[in-house]
Design a protein around this motif. Structure first.
Motif, PDB file in Angstrom:
ATOM      1  N   GLU A 137       0.825  -1.212   0.000  1.00 37.95           N
ATOM      2  CA  GLU A 137       0.000   0.000   0.000  1.00 37.95           C
ATOM      3  C   GLU A 137       0.858   1.260   0.000  1.00 37.95           C
ATOM      4  N   ARG A 138       2.178   1.089  -0.031  1.00 34.19           N
ATOM      5  CA  ARG A 138       3.072   2.225   0.176  1.00 34.19           C
ATOM      6  C   ARG A 138       3.711   2.759  -1.086  1.00 34.19           C
ATOM      7  N   PHE A 139       3.851   1.940  -2.115  1.00 37.64           N
ATOM      8  CA  PHE A 139       4.648   2.359  -3.262  1.00 37.64           C
ATOM      9  C   PHE A 139       3.941   2.133  -4.597  1.00 37.64           C
ATOM     10  N   VAL A 140       4.083   3.108  -5.475  1.00 36.52           N
ATOM     11  CA  VAL A 140       3.772   2.932  -6.887  1.00 36.52           C
ATOM     12  C   VAL A 140       5.109   2.702  -7.586  1.00 36.52           C
ATOM     13  N   VAL A 141       5.178   1.653  -8.355  1.00 36.68           N
ATOM     14  CA  VAL A 141       6.420   1.316  -9.060  1.00 36.68           C
ATOM     15  C   VAL A 141       6.236   1.586 -10.539  1.00 36.68           C
ATOM     16  N   GLU A 142       7.017   2.512 -11.073  1.00 36.92           N
ATOM     17  CA  GLU A 142       7.003   2.790 -12.513  1.00 36.92           C
ATOM     18  C   GLU A 142       7.975   1.825 -13.179  1.00 36.92           C
ATOM     19  N   LEU A 143       7.394   0.785 -13.782  1.00 37.28           N
ATOM     20  CA  LEU A 143       8.228  -0.284 -14.339  1.00 37.28           C
ATOM     21  C   LEU A 143       8.716   0.048 -15.740  1.00 37.28           C
ATOM     22  N   GLY A 144       7.947   0.852 -16.451  1.00 39.03           N
ATOM     23  CA  GLY A 144       8.293   1.090 -17.859  1.00 39.03           C
ATOM     24  C   GLY A 144       7.910  -0.127 -18.674  1.00 39.03           C
ATOM     25  N   THR A 145       8.899  -0.828 -19.221  1.00 38.49           N
ATOM     26  CA  THR A 145       8.665  -2.077 -19.952  1.00 38.49           C
ATOM     27  C   THR A 145       9.154  -3.251 -19.099  1.00 38.49           C
TER      28      THR A 145
END
Length: 232
Positions: free
Chosen positions: A185-193
């Protein structure tokens, strides 16, 4: 000529023995499965007195799989002189795919295990942004864009192998070059591809380990060579 006659007689004797003996007297079911032994035996349709040698294992397996979507593997084993063992292994639910306001529970291979309600999605990784073609329980996800299927498979398998799948609450795959994860619930992860995903997950673990227990924010993994954290 005599040798040929002897060979024919021997073969006939073996065939007679196989036909007379090795009859099915017992069928057992083992393995981890949600389906009861009674359900499996009924589906298998193996009759007492059938010959062990002549059992059609492919047909039996297909009958058991029919209408039992949670089954991952079915193995039919002959145990001489009179027993058939059916060994089962169930699929393990990995995620829920949302499409057109419906929710499909799937395993890491993309097999659809069942349709569930929105309330039942709690506790599963919720995948959004996919375009599906006529999803059916017991079948594998069919994607309008095959690249979506490949990317989802890579994410689910890599996350499971890395031991973090249970921590991923959501996957937004609306754009394959801007995939985003909700990590706890703490992090949004921008993975890209999904390029170099194992390395990105390694960076993710390192970042999380260095942060405090109350830190929240965005972890940017779009560059496979580094990770960045933006607190919120």
């Amino acid at each position: 000529m005599i040798s040929l006659l002897c060979l024919v007689l021997i073969c006939a004797a073996i065939l007679a023995a196989v036909t007379v003996f090795f009859k099915v007297k017992r069928v057992t079911v083992s393995g981890e499965s949600r389906y009861s032994s009674e359900e499996v035996l009924e589906a298998a349709g193996i009759a007492e007195g059938e010959n062990l040698f002549f059992l059609n294992k492919v047909a039996i397996t297909n009958r058991i799989f029919r209408d039992r979507p949670y089954l991952d593997t079915v193995s039919i084993r002959r145990k001489f002189p009179d027993t058939v063992e059916i060994v089962l292994q169930d699929c393990v639910p990995s995620a829920v795919v949302s499409f057109e306001n419906r929710y499909w529970l799937v395993d890491k291979k993309g097999k659809i295990l069942e349709e569930i309600s929105e309330e039942q999605t709690a506790g599963y990784c919720l995948v959004t942004g996919l375009e599906l073609e006529d999803p059916q329980v017991g079948e594998y996800l069919d994607f309008s864009q095959q690249e979506q299927g490949k990317a989802l498979s890579i994410i689910l398998n890599t996350a499971e192998n890395s031991g973090i799948l249970k921590e991923i609450m959501g996957i937004d795959m609306t754009k394959l070059f801007e995939i985003r994860l909700q990590y706890t619930e703490r992090f949004v992860v921008e993975l890209g591809t999904v390029e170099e995903l194992e390395k990105k997950i390694s960076f993710l673990n390192q970042v999380v380990e260095r942060l405090g227990s109350t830190d929240t924010g965005v972890i940017d993994l779009t560059d496979p060579q580094t990770a960045r954290f933006r607190p919120q």
